[in-house]
Design a protein around this motif. Structure first.
Motif, PDB file in Angstrom:
ATOM      1  N   LYS A 118       7.600   0.469   4.037  1.00 53.51           N
ATOM      2  CA  LYS A 118       8.671   1.452   4.214  1.00 53.51           C
ATOM      3  C   LYS A 118       9.451   1.646   2.905  1.00 53.51           C
ATOM      4  CE  LYS A 118      12.934   1.413   6.798  1.00 53.51           C
ATOM      5  NZ  LYS A 118      13.799   0.338   7.194  1.00 53.51           N
ATOM      6  N   ASP A 119       9.598   0.548   2.149  1.00 53.15           N
ATOM      7  CA  ASP A 119      10.383   0.598   0.905  1.00 53.15           C
ATOM      8  C   ASP A 119       9.647   1.342  -0.201  1.00 53.15           C
ATOM      9  OD1 ASP A 119      11.592  -1.722   2.353  1.00 53.15           O
ATOM     10  OD2 ASP A 119       9.666  -2.540   1.676  1.00 53.15           O
ATOM     11  N   GLN A 120       8.327   1.289  -0.161  1.00 49.69           N
ATOM     12  CA  GLN A 120       7.563   1.938  -1.221  1.00 49.69           C
ATOM     13  C   GLN A 120       7.350   3.422  -0.936  1.00 49.69           C
ATOM     14  OE1 GLN A 120       3.918  -0.209  -1.658  1.00 49.69           O
ATOM     15  NE2 GLN A 120       4.919  -1.924  -2.618  1.00 49.69           N
ATOM     16  N   LEU A 121       7.445   3.755   0.334  1.00 53.66           N
ATOM     17  CA  LEU A 121       7.137   5.114   0.779  1.00 53.66           C
ATOM     18  C   LEU A 121       7.883   6.213  -0.004  1.00 53.66           C
ATOM     19  CD1 LEU A 121       5.141   6.105   2.899  1.00 53.66           C
ATOM     20  CD2 LEU A 121       7.037   6.248   4.522  1.00 53.66           C
ATOM     21  N   PRO A 122       9.219   6.087  -0.243  1.00 52.59           N
ATOM     22  CA  PRO A 122       9.910   7.153  -0.981  1.00 52.59           C
ATOM     23  C   PRO A 122       9.283   7.449  -2.340  1.00 52.59           C
ATOM     24  CG  PRO A 122      11.499   5.621  -0.075  1.00 52.59           C
ATOM     25  CD  PRO A 122      10.156   5.027   0.180  1.00 52.59           C
ATOM     26  N   PHE A 123       8.827   6.399  -3.032  1.00 52.74           N
ATOM     27  CA  PHE A 123       8.250   6.600  -4.366  1.00 52.74           C
ATOM     28  C   PHE A 123       6.913   7.326  -4.266  1.00 52.74           C
ATOM     29  CE2 PHE A 123      11.212   3.148  -4.848  1.00 52.74           C
ATOM     30  CZ  PHE A 123      11.859   3.482  -6.028  1.00 52.74           C
ATOM     31  N   VAL A 124       6.114   6.907  -3.288  1.00 48.16           N
ATOM     32  CA  VAL A 124       4.797   7.534  -3.131  1.00 48.16           C
ATOM     33  C   VAL A 124       4.952   8.987  -2.712  1.00 48.16           C
ATOM     34  CG1 VAL A 124       2.658   7.483  -1.809  1.00 48.16           C
ATOM     35  CG2 VAL A 124       3.637   5.367  -2.619  1.00 48.16           C
ATOM     36  N   LEU A 125       5.821   9.224  -1.721  1.00 50.62           N
ATOM     37  CA  LEU A 125       5.958  10.587  -1.210  1.00 50.62           C
ATOM     38  C   LEU A 125       6.625  11.513  -2.229  1.00 50.62           C
ATOM     39  CD1 LEU A 125       6.967   9.916   2.507  1.00 50.62           C
ATOM     40  CD2 LEU A 125       4.701  10.357   1.601  1.00 50.62           C
ATOM     41  N   SER A 126       7.325  10.954  -3.208  1.00 56.82           N
ATOM     42  CA  SER A 126       7.994  11.785  -4.223  1.00 56.82           C
ATOM     43  C   SER A 126       7.117  12.016  -5.455  1.00 56.82           C
ATOM     44  CB  SER A 126       9.296  11.121  -4.680  1.00 56.82           C
ATOM     45  OG  SER A 126      10.121  10.850  -3.590  1.00 56.82           O
ATOM     46  N   ALA A 127       6.097  11.184  -5.617  1.00 60.14           N
ATOM     47  CA  ALA A 127       5.285  11.261  -6.840  1.00 60.14           C
ATOM     48  C   ALA A 127       4.505  12.580  -6.920  1.00 60.14           C
ATOM     49  CB  ALA A 127       4.303  10.087  -6.879  1.00 60.14           C
ATOM     50  N   GLY A 128       4.308  13.052  -8.131  1.00 59.01           N
ATOM     51  CA  GLY A 128       3.555  14.287  -8.343  1.00 59.01           C
ATOM     52  C   GLY A 128       2.100  14.129  -7.979  1.00 59.01           C
ATOM     53  N   GLU A 129       1.599  12.933  -8.153  1.00 59.35           N
ATOM     54  CA  GLU A 129       0.180  12.661  -7.873  1.00 59.35           C
ATOM     55  C   GLU A 129       0.065  11.315  -7.173  1.00 59.35           C
ATOM     56  OE1 GLU A 129      -2.848  14.664  -7.707  1.00 59.35           O
ATOM     57  OE2 GLU A 129      -1.737  15.343  -9.452  1.00 59.35           O
ATOM     58  N   VAL A 130      -0.726  11.255  -6.121  1.00 59.26           N
ATOM     59  CA  VAL A 130      -0.943   9.976  -5.437  1.00 59.26           C
ATOM     60  C   VAL A 130      -2.425   9.643  -5.506  1.00 59.26           C
ATOM     61  CG1 VAL A 130      -0.869   8.773  -3.212  1.00 59.26           C
ATOM     62  CG2 VAL A 130       1.049  10.202  -3.921  1.00 59.26           C
ATOM     63  N   VAL A 131      -2.701   8.439  -5.982  1.00 57.77           N
ATOM     64  CA  VAL A 131      -4.089   8.004  -6.140  1.00 57.77           C
ATOM     65  C   VAL A 131      -4.331   6.810  -5.231  1.00 57.77           C
ATOM     66  CG1 VAL A 131      -5.802   7.118  -7.774  1.00 57.77           C
ATOM     67  CG2 VAL A 131      -4.036   8.704  -8.568  1.00 57.77           C
ATOM     68  N   VAL A 132      -5.350   6.898  -4.401  1.00 60.89           N
ATOM     69  CA  VAL A 132      -5.734   5.754  -3.571  1.00 60.89           C
ATOM     70  C   VAL A 132      -6.980   5.131  -4.195  1.00 60.89           C
ATOM     71  CG1 VAL A 132      -6.584   5.025  -1.294  1.00 60.89           C
ATOM     72  CG2 VAL A 132      -4.705   6.668  -1.458  1.00 60.89           C
ATOM     73  N   VAL A 133      -6.888   3.820  -4.459  1.00 62.02           N
ATOM     74  CA  VAL A 133      -8.026   3.108  -5.047  1.00 62.02           C
ATOM     75  C   VAL A 133      -8.774   2.391  -3.929  1.00 62.02           C
ATOM     76  CG1 VAL A 133      -8.753   1.338  -6.711  1.00 62.02           C
ATOM     77  CG2 VAL A 133      -6.732   2.759  -7.200  1.00 62.02           C
ATOM     78  N   THR A 134     -10.089   2.528  -3.948  1.00 60.02           N
ATOM     79  CA  THR A 134     -10.924   1.770  -3.004  1.00 60.02           C
ATOM     80  C   THR A 134     -12.114   1.193  -3.773  1.00 60.02           C
ATOM     81  OG1 THR A 134     -12.197   1.881  -0.928  1.00 60.02           O
ATOM     82  CG2 THR A 134     -12.279   3.842  -2.315  1.00 60.02           C
ATOM     83  N   THR A 135     -12.773   0.236  -3.149  1.00 61.64           N
ATOM     84  CA  THR A 135     -14.054  -0.218  -3.693  1.00 61.64           C
ATOM     85  C   THR A 135     -15.125   0.302  -2.715  1.00 61.64           C
ATOM     86  OG1 THR A 135     -14.161  -2.279  -2.436  1.00 61.64           O
ATOM     87  CG2 THR A 135     -12.933  -2.342  -4.529  1.00 61.64           C
ATOM     88  N   PRO A 136     -16.407   0.117  -3.028  1.00 63.62           N
ATOM     89  CA  PRO A 136     -17.433   0.611  -2.097  1.00 63.62           C
ATOM     90  C   PRO A 136     -17.551  -0.195  -0.803  1.00 63.62           C
ATOM     91  CG  PRO A 136     -18.290   0.445  -4.344  1.00 63.62           C
ATOM     92  CD  PRO A 136     -16.976  -0.278  -4.327  1.00 63.62           C
ATOM     93  N   GLU A 137     -16.853  -1.324  -0.686  1.00 61.23           N
ATOM     94  CA  GLU A 137     -16.961  -2.140   0.535  1.00 61.23           C
ATOM     95  C   GLU A 137     -16.454  -1.377   1.757  1.00 61.23           C
ATOM     96  OE1 GLU A 137     -14.642  -5.641   0.022  1.00 61.23           O
ATOM     97  OE2 GLU A 137     -16.192  -6.666  -1.140  1.00 61.23           O
ATOM     98  N   PRO A 138     -17.182  -1.462   2.882  1.00 59.68           N
ATOM     99  CA  PRO A 138     -16.737  -0.741   4.095  1.00 59.68           C
ATOM    100  C   PRO A 138     -15.305  -1.076   4.501  1.00 59.68           C
ATOM    101  CG  PRO A 138     -18.951  -1.608   4.389  1.00 59.68           C
ATOM    102  CD  PRO A 138     -18.477  -2.135   3.078  1.00 59.68           C
ATOM    103  N   THR A 139     -14.897  -2.345   4.362  1.00 59.86           N
ATOM    104  CA  THR A 139     -13.527  -2.723   4.763  1.00 59.86           C
ATOM    105  C   THR A 139     -12.499  -2.021   3.873  1.00 59.86           C
ATOM    106  OG1 THR A 139     -13.862  -4.665   3.379  1.00 59.86           O
ATOM    107  CG2 THR A 139     -14.003  -5.000   5.755  1.00 59.86           C
ATOM    108  N   SER A 140     -12.830  -1.900   2.592  1.00 58.41           N
ATOM    109  CA  SER A 140     -11.913  -1.242   1.663  1.00 58.41           C
ATOM    110  C   SER A 140     -11.825   0.258   1.970  1.00 58.41           C
ATOM    111  CB  SER A 140     -12.414  -1.496   0.233  1.00 58.41           C
ATOM    112  OG  SER A 140     -11.603  -0.846  -0.687  1.00 58.41           O
ATOM    113  N   ILE A 141     -12.970   0.853   2.335  1.00 57.66           N
ATOM    114  CA  ILE A 141     -12.984   2.289   2.679  1.00 57.66           C
ATOM    115  C   ILE A 141     -12.126   2.518   3.929  1.00 57.66           C
ATOM    116  CG2 ILE A 141     -14.434   4.268   3.343  1.00 57.66           C
ATOM    117  CD1 ILE A 141     -16.751   2.942   1.827  1.00 57.66           C
TER     118      ILE A 141
END
Ligand SMILES: Nc1ncnc2c1ncn2[C@@H]1O[C@H](COP(=O)(O)OP(=O)(O)OP(=O)(O)O)[C@@H](O)[C@H]1O
Ligand SMILES: [Mg+2]
Length: 301
Positions: free
Chosen positions: A155-178
């Motif tokens: 909840k605390d990080q949400l304002p920064f993410v929702l305000s950012a010009g660009e949001v990048v989600v990092v994943t690896t090829p592992e099914p759990t990460s996806i």
């Protein structure tokens, strides 16, 4: 293989100066803000953030990394540094950003995370307006600001993410990460995040693994959330990353011409320039959006 002397020399280069010099205005007038997040932990966010920031700084842009990984902040560890001040000094103790920012290398600055960011939601009006004013100055003084987030989305990080010009989600090829990346994107959608989310697939073992992983993730996001994603790029699985972590010298500094560093340069360039286009089009700035959280929070309480 580096000699201990070379390693020490590089470390000294990283450790050059502790405090931030008086800053000129950014060349673009408004920093591009980029939040790097993930569903699953340990997928490479901090290493990617740090090395992409170094790439943009090397290209002559002023870059600031704000470590928002509460409790587990580790940008300073990756740089082999210890810092005394953190983002919490600005938020809770009303200290100017400049006293908490550390210079890493030429054009590259960072501010450490610290435990207690959850207090963001109990800041009083004075603390919050001080923070916003300081943040506004940072947005003017830097060309690019990265937010290195913790895993998941608190909840605390949400304002920064929702305000950012660009949001990048990092994943690896592992099914759990996806699947965890899917959950993070769903969380963004539930919180009315309307922009396209960028995807970086890290730790790819083959050249096709990145695009295959992206296709799987984009497929479930399209089917269940009816949203489109953007494929920012793939990063190879490379022992240079864990070696850099062990030596506390970023791989982008140690091996600037490696295939890995070239991939990072391309990725950083793509994100930075996309952001430039986005910033020109966008009327609601990062600061407008961030301040609206405080207003909304006041109304809710
Ligand atoms: N491209 C890569 N190739 C090989 N190993 C990697 C790569 N990227 C990350 N790693 C390994 O994964 C570890 C975790 O990376 P990092 O700390 O950047 O992840 P993170 O997503 O920031 O973690 P956290 O969620 O805990 O903040 C690194 O120490 C390194 O050993
Ligand atoms: Mg991290």
């Amino acid at each position: 293989m580096m000699t201990p002397d070379q390693a020490e020399g590089l470390r000294r280069l990283v450790q050059q100066s502790q405090k931030m010099a008086p800053a000129p205005l950014s060349s673009s007038g408004q920093a591009k803000t980029i939040a790097i997040m993930s569903g699953k932990g340990g997928v490479g966010k901090s290493n990617l953030t740090l090395n992409m920031a170094l790439a943009i700084a090397k290209a002559g842009k002023r870059v600031l990394v704000i470590d928002l990984d509460i409790g587990m902040g580790n940008i300073d560890i990756l740089l082999g540094k210890t810092t005394t001040n953190s983002i919490l000094d600005v938020l809770l103790r009303k200290r100017p950003f400049k006293t908490a920012i550390t210079k890493g290398t030429e054009n590259f600055y960072y501010i450490s995370g610290g435990s207690g960011l959850e207090q963001l939601f109990s800041l009083d009006t004075d603390q919050w307006s001080f923070f916003l004013k300081e943040m506004e100055q940072m947005v003017r003084e830097f060309d690019c600001i990265f937010f290195d987030m913790g895993a998941g989305l608190s909840k605390d990080q949400l304002p920064f993410v929702l305000s950012a010009g660009e949001v990048v989600v990092v994943t690896t090829p592992e099914p759990t990460s996806i699947m965890d990346a899917y959950s993070a994107i769903k969380h963004l959608a539930i919180n009315q995040f309307e922009q396209s989310v960028q995807i970086i697939v890290n730790r790819c073992k083959t050249s096709s693994e990145g695009s295959e992983t992206y296709r799987k993730l984009a497929g479930v996001v399209s089917a269940y959330l009816h949203r489109k994603l953007v494929f920012a790029g793939a990063v190879p699985d490379d022992p240079a990353v864990s070696n850099a972590v062990a030596e506390q010298i970023p791989f982008y500094i140690k091996q600037p011409h490696s295939r890995l560093s070239k991939t990072i340069t391309l990725l950083a360039d793509t994100l930075y320039h996309q952001q430039v286009r986005e910033a020109r089009r966008e009327q609601h700035t990062f600061i407008d959006k961030l301040s609206s959280f405080f207003k909304r929070r006041k109304m809710d309480s």
